[in-house]
Design a protein around this motif. Structure first.
Motif, PDB file in Angstrom:
ATOM      1  N   ILE A 185       0.881  -1.174   0.000  1.00  0.00           N
ATOM      2  CA  ILE A 185       0.000   0.000   0.000  1.00  0.00           C
ATOM      3  C   ILE A 185       0.916   1.221   0.000  1.00  0.00           C
ATOM      4  CG2 ILE A 185      -1.732   1.309   1.278  1.00  0.00           C
ATOM      5  CD1 ILE A 185      -2.728  -1.330   2.446  1.00  0.00           C
ATOM      6  N   LYS A 186       0.887   1.965  -1.078  1.00  0.00           N
ATOM      7  CA  LYS A 186       1.795   3.110  -1.223  1.00  0.00           C
ATOM      8  C   LYS A 186       1.252   4.379  -0.565  1.00  0.00           C
ATOM      9  CE  LYS A 186       5.327   1.541  -3.678  1.00  0.00           C
ATOM     10  NZ  LYS A 186       6.725   1.698  -3.211  1.00  0.00           N
ATOM     11  N   SER A 187      -0.046   4.571  -0.617  1.00  0.00           N
ATOM     12  CA  SER A 187      -0.638   5.745   0.035  1.00  0.00           C
ATOM     13  C   SER A 187      -2.125   5.518   0.267  1.00  0.00           C
ATOM     14  CB  SER A 187      -0.402   7.025  -0.767  1.00  0.00           C
ATOM     15  OG  SER A 187      -1.024   6.943  -2.032  1.00  0.00           O
ATOM     16  N   VAL A 188      -2.646   6.281   1.222  1.00  0.00           N
ATOM     17  CA  VAL A 188      -4.065   6.195   1.584  1.00  0.00           C
ATOM     18  C   VAL A 188      -4.596   7.615   1.758  1.00  0.00           C
ATOM     19  CG1 VAL A 188      -5.743   5.400   3.298  1.00  0.00           C
ATOM     20  CG2 VAL A 188      -3.701   4.016   2.830  1.00  0.00           C
ATOM     21  N   SER A 189      -5.787   7.873   1.252  1.00  0.00           N
ATOM     22  CA  SER A 189      -6.484   9.132   1.569  1.00  0.00           C
ATOM     23  C   SER A 189      -7.891   8.762   2.005  1.00  0.00           C
ATOM     24  CB  SER A 189      -6.498  10.076   0.371  1.00  0.00           C
ATOM     25  OG  SER A 189      -7.195   9.517  -0.721  1.00  0.00           O
ATOM     26  N   ARG A 190      -8.399   9.539   2.942  1.00  0.00           N
ATOM     27  CA  ARG A 190      -9.674   9.126   3.529  1.00  0.00           C
ATOM     28  C   ARG A 190     -10.509  10.313   3.980  1.00  0.00           C
ATOM     29  NH1 ARG A 190     -10.733   5.513   9.027  1.00  0.00           N
ATOM     30  NH2 ARG A 190     -12.859   4.912   8.466  1.00  0.00           N
ATOM     31  N   GLU A 191     -11.785  10.244   3.708  1.00  0.00           N
ATOM     32  CA  GLU A 191     -12.778  11.104   4.325  1.00  0.00           C
ATOM     33  C   GLU A 191     -13.706  10.150   5.068  1.00  0.00           C
ATOM     34  OE1 GLU A 191     -14.478  14.045   1.729  1.00  0.00           O
ATOM     35  OE2 GLU A 191     -12.518  14.956   1.333  1.00  0.00           O
ATOM     36  N   ALA A 192     -13.377   9.965   6.349  1.00  0.00           N
ATOM     37  CA  ALA A 192     -13.970   8.898   7.152  1.00  0.00           C
ATOM     38  C   ALA A 192     -15.493   8.916   7.123  1.00  0.00           C
ATOM     39  CB  ALA A 192     -13.474   9.001   8.590  1.00  0.00           C
ATOM     40  N   GLY A 193     -16.042   7.732   6.939  1.00  0.00           N
ATOM     41  CA  GLY A 193     -17.484   7.567   6.926  1.00  0.00           C
ATOM     42  C   GLY A 193     -18.094   7.701   5.549  1.00  0.00           C
ATOM     43  N   TYR A 194     -17.310   8.243   4.602  1.00  0.00           N
ATOM     44  CA  TYR A 194     -17.844   8.477   3.260  1.00  0.00           C
ATOM     45  C   TYR A 194     -17.070   7.697   2.190  1.00  0.00           C
ATOM     46  CZ  TYR A 194     -20.066  12.294   5.796  1.00  0.00           C
ATOM     47  OH  TYR A 194     -20.778  13.008   6.708  1.00  0.00           O
ATOM     48  N   ARG A 195     -15.774   8.011   2.086  1.00  0.00           N
ATOM     49  CA  ARG A 195     -15.020   7.399   0.984  1.00  0.00           C
ATOM     50  C   ARG A 195     -13.521   7.419   1.268  1.00  0.00           C
ATOM     51  NH1 ARG A 195     -16.131   9.260  -5.228  1.00  0.00           N
ATOM     52  NH2 ARG A 195     -15.151   7.511  -6.309  1.00  0.00           N
ATOM     53  N   SER A 196     -12.836   6.395   0.787  1.00  0.00           N
ATOM     54  CA  SER A 196     -11.381   6.317   0.891  1.00  0.00           C
ATOM     55  C   SER A 196     -10.807   5.865  -0.440  1.00  0.00           C
ATOM     56  CB  SER A 196     -10.964   5.310   1.973  1.00  0.00           C
ATOM     57  OG  SER A 196     -11.317   5.763   3.245  1.00  0.00           O
ATOM     58  N   LYS A 197      -9.533   6.210  -0.633  1.00  0.00           N
ATOM     59  CA  LYS A 197      -8.789   5.711  -1.786  1.00  0.00           C
ATOM     60  C   LYS A 197      -7.480   5.107  -1.290  1.00  0.00           C
ATOM     61  CE  LYS A 197     -10.397   8.995  -5.360  1.00  0.00           C
ATOM     62  NZ  LYS A 197     -10.791   8.111  -6.476  1.00  0.00           N
ATOM     63  N   ILE A 198      -7.087   3.981  -1.837  1.00  0.00           N
ATOM     64  CA  ILE A 198      -5.769   3.433  -1.549  1.00  0.00           C
ATOM     65  C   ILE A 198      -5.047   3.150  -2.864  1.00  0.00           C
ATOM     66  CG2 ILE A 198      -6.573   2.404   0.622  1.00  0.00           C
ATOM     67  CD1 ILE A 198      -6.136  -0.353  -0.731  1.00  0.00           C
ATOM     68  N   ALA A 199      -3.746   3.455  -2.869  1.00  0.00           N
ATOM     69  CA  ALA A 199      -2.919   3.185  -4.051  1.00  0.00           C
ATOM     70  C   ALA A 199      -2.039   1.980  -3.737  1.00  0.00           C
ATOM     71  CB  ALA A 199      -2.054   4.395  -4.375  1.00  0.00           C
ATOM     72  N   VAL A 200      -2.114   0.976  -4.606  1.00  0.00           N
ATOM     73  CA  VAL A 200      -1.394  -0.276  -4.345  1.00  0.00           C
ATOM     74  C   VAL A 200      -0.433  -0.614  -5.490  1.00  0.00           C
ATOM     75  CG1 VAL A 200      -3.145  -1.250  -2.830  1.00  0.00           C
ATOM     76  CG2 VAL A 200      -3.342  -1.615  -5.292  1.00  0.00           C
ATOM     77  N   TYR A 201       0.583  -1.389  -5.130  1.00  0.00           N
ATOM     78  CA  TYR A 201       1.622  -1.758  -6.098  1.00  0.00           C
ATOM     79  C   TYR A 201       2.050  -3.187  -5.812  1.00  0.00           C
ATOM     80  CZ  TYR A 201       6.318  -1.994  -8.147  1.00  0.00           C
ATOM     81  OH  TYR A 201       7.436  -2.379  -8.848  1.00  0.00           O
ATOM     82  N   SER A 202       2.316  -3.949  -6.882  1.00  0.00           N
ATOM     83  CA  SER A 202       2.754  -5.327  -6.717  1.00  0.00           C
ATOM     84  C   SER A 202       4.221  -5.489  -7.124  1.00  0.00           C
ATOM     85  CB  SER A 202       1.884  -6.272  -7.555  1.00  0.00           C
ATOM     86  OG  SER A 202       2.381  -7.595  -7.472  1.00  0.00           O
ATOM     87  N   LYS A 203       4.992  -6.106  -6.254  1.00  0.00           N
ATOM     88  CA  LYS A 203       6.395  -6.406  -6.584  1.00  0.00           C
ATOM     89  C   LYS A 203       6.488  -7.522  -7.626  1.00  0.00           C
ATOM     90  CE  LYS A 203       8.547  -5.257  -2.118  1.00  0.00           C
ATOM     91  NZ  LYS A 203       9.290  -5.850  -0.972  1.00  0.00           N
ATOM     92  N   ASP A 204       5.464  -8.362  -7.632  1.00  0.00           N
ATOM     93  CA  ASP A 204       5.426  -9.506  -8.549  1.00  0.00           C
ATOM     94  C   ASP A 204       4.522  -9.167  -9.726  1.00  0.00           C
ATOM     95  OD1 ASP A 204       5.060 -11.900  -9.877  1.00  0.00           O
ATOM     96  OD2 ASP A 204       4.784 -13.094  -8.061  1.00  0.00           O
ATOM     97  N   PRO A 205       5.065  -9.114 -10.946  1.00  0.00           N
ATOM     98  CA  PRO A 205       4.246  -8.769 -12.118  1.00  0.00           C
ATOM     99  C   PRO A 205       3.104  -9.763 -12.370  1.00  0.00           C
ATOM    100  CG  PRO A 205       6.451  -9.508 -12.788  1.00  0.00           C
ATOM    101  CD  PRO A 205       6.481  -9.335 -11.313  1.00  0.00           C
ATOM    102  N   GLU A 206       3.223 -10.942 -11.791  1.00  0.00           N
ATOM    103  CA  GLU A 206       2.179 -11.957 -11.971  1.00  0.00           C
ATOM    104  C   GLU A 206       0.975 -11.719 -11.049  1.00  0.00           C
ATOM    105  OE1 GLU A 206       2.342 -14.467 -14.280  1.00  0.00           O
ATOM    106  OE2 GLU A 206       4.168 -13.463 -14.949  1.00  0.00           O
ATOM    107  N   VAL A 207       1.175 -10.856 -10.050  1.00  0.00           N
ATOM    108  CA  VAL A 207       0.096 -10.616  -9.073  1.00  0.00           C
ATOM    109  C   VAL A 207      -0.560  -9.266  -9.353  1.00  0.00           C
ATOM    110  CG1 VAL A 207      -0.461 -10.290  -6.632  1.00  0.00           C
ATOM    111  CG2 VAL A 207       1.231 -12.011  -7.309  1.00  0.00           C
ATOM    112  N   ASP A 208      -1.873  -9.295  -9.567  1.00  0.00           N
ATOM    113  CA  ASP A 208      -2.643  -8.069  -9.781  1.00  0.00           C
ATOM    114  C   ASP A 208      -2.946  -7.454  -8.403  1.00  0.00           C
ATOM    115  OD1 ASP A 208      -4.434  -6.060 -10.387  1.00  0.00           O
ATOM    116  OD2 ASP A 208      -6.105  -7.436 -10.786  1.00  0.00           O
ATOM    117  N   PRO A 209      -2.380  -6.272  -8.085  1.00  0.00           N
ATOM    118  CA  PRO A 209      -2.568  -5.716  -6.732  1.00  0.00           C
ATOM    119  C   PRO A 209      -4.018  -5.352  -6.419  1.00  0.00           C
ATOM    120  CG  PRO A 209      -1.485  -4.110  -8.161  1.00  0.00           C
ATOM    121  CD  PRO A 209      -1.530  -5.402  -8.915  1.00  0.00           C
ATOM    122  N   ILE A 210      -4.725  -4.824  -7.439  1.00  0.00           N
ATOM    123  CA  ILE A 210      -6.124  -4.469  -7.208  1.00  0.00           C
ATOM    124  C   ILE A 210      -6.958  -5.726  -6.999  1.00  0.00           C
ATOM    125  CG2 ILE A 210      -8.197  -3.422  -8.213  1.00  0.00           C
ATOM    126  CD1 ILE A 210      -6.408  -1.371  -9.573  1.00  0.00           C
ATOM    127  N   GLY A 211      -6.723  -6.719  -7.827  1.00  0.00           N
ATOM    128  CA  GLY A 211      -7.459  -7.985  -7.705  1.00  0.00           C
ATOM    129  C   GLY A 211      -7.223  -8.651  -6.359  1.00  0.00           C
TER     130      GLY A 211
END
Length: 347
Positions: free
Chosen positions: A223-249
């Motif tokens: 998890i590279k970064s997180v932004s949040r407006e608690a109770g409503y919505r959040s965003k997280i940015a993810v990255y995979s070290k392994d090209p075979e692994v889909d980070p979002i999935g």
């Protein structure tokens, strides 16, 4: 209460509270000395010996051997000293048992008071050591009560404080509710450890994903970064070290089960999971998801990005009351200026 009864009571305290036995016996010895001195108004050098098995407590005083005893609290005659040690001489010091036949009420009360105090200190120390290692982690407790808008959460050995500033808007907290909270800070005060927790901190999102997603726990997905407006919505940015692994999935999980478990814990808070990229243009474009982006123009010095989106995507990119754009800006660390394709052409 005699010494045997007192020792039995002490053993029960040690057993039931799970406090270090040595600490408690040190407390007992200190308490008995204090009680004896208070009872006998003496300044003599007293020490205690405790037979833990037999429940026998003995008090000893160090006295100076003299020809003429002036102060029996500090001195002993040569004749009496020779009964204890046959090779002793005047000027030497000898250890004499001074255990009263029964401990006086004041001594017992003093001992009990000091033991209770040490017990509290030991318990507080145990709790502090346990929870200081849980800072920035998630713990589960039960809502106990509300006072001055603070929510007090029972953690078993102690309670945590959920201040109003760390509560999530639109969440109702009812007595008896089982609740996951994020440990903000643990303070060691004179009244014992104070544990401050949060339901609104961005770190809670991060820890929930770390607990729910094995690939994050194993370090494959980050998890590279997180932004949040608690109770409503959040965003997280993810990255995979392994090209075979889909980070979002990995974060969404089979049939969305992983992310849904987190959404349920946060009582319906929406979560956008986006791909992180070291390319700011790509990252900003991803951060504005679910809106589609036509182009991103970046000013690296001022960290300002000008984003163009299709006309029908402008309201989605900005979000309700600007929420999507705000969260994207927090997630990326960039100031984002969003315009529709028509707006950009008319400039």
């Amino acid at each position: 209460m005699d010494s045997v009864e007192f020792l039995e009571a002490l053993k029960e305290i040690v057993k039931s509270k799970g406090v270090d036995e040595d600490i408690m016996y040190e407390a007992l010895e200190a308490a008995l000395i204090a009680g004896y001195k208070k009872d006998n108004a003496t300044a003599e050098n007293v020490h205690v010996e405790v037979d833990k098995e037999k429940g026998i407590v003995k008090l000893f005083a160090v006295k100076k051997v003299v020809d003429n005893v002036q102060d029996p609290r500090l001195e002993i005659s040569l004749d009496d000293a020779l009964k204890i040690n046959p090779v002793i001489t005047v000027g030497d010091k000898v250890t004499v048992e001074v255990t009263p036949k029964k401990f006086g009420r004041i001594a017992a009360q003093t001992a009990k008071g000091v033991v209770v105090q040490r017990l509290r200190e030991a318990e507080r120390n145990v709790v502090y050591k346990e929870f200081i290692n849980r800072e920035h982690d998630i713990i589960t407790g039960i809502v106990q009560r509300m006072e001055n808008k603070n929510i007090y959460i029972d953690l078993g050995k102690t309670e945590a404080i959920l201040p109003p500033t760390e509560q999530t808007p639109n969440e109702e907290y009812k007595q008896g509710d089982r609740l996951k909270v994020y440990v903000l800070e643990v303070k060691n005060t004179s009244k014992g450890p104070q544990i401050f927790v949060s339901r609104s901190h961005p770190g809670m999102i991060k820890r929930l994903f770390e607990l729910e997603v094995p690939e994050i726990f194993d370090g494959i997905v980050q998890i590279k970064s997180v932004s949040r407006e608690a109770g409503y919505r959040s965003k997280i940015a993810v990255y995979s070290k392994d090209p075979e692994v889909d980070p979002i999935g990995a974060c969404v999980g089979p049939k969305g089960m992983r992310v849904q478990a987190i959404v349920n814990e946060l009582r319906g808070e929406k979560i956008d999971i986006v791909n992180w990229s070291e390319d700011p243009k790509e990252f900003i474009s991803q951060a504005l998801s679910p809106a589609k982006v036509i182009s991103v123009d970046v000013n690296l010095e001022e960290k300002i990005a000008k984003v163009i989106v299709p006309d029908n995507q402008l309201s989605l990119a900005i979000g309700k009351e600007g929420q999507n754009a705000r969260l994207a800006a927090k997630l990326t660390g960039w100031k984002i200026d969003i315009k529709s394709e028509t707006q950009s052409k008319n400039e």
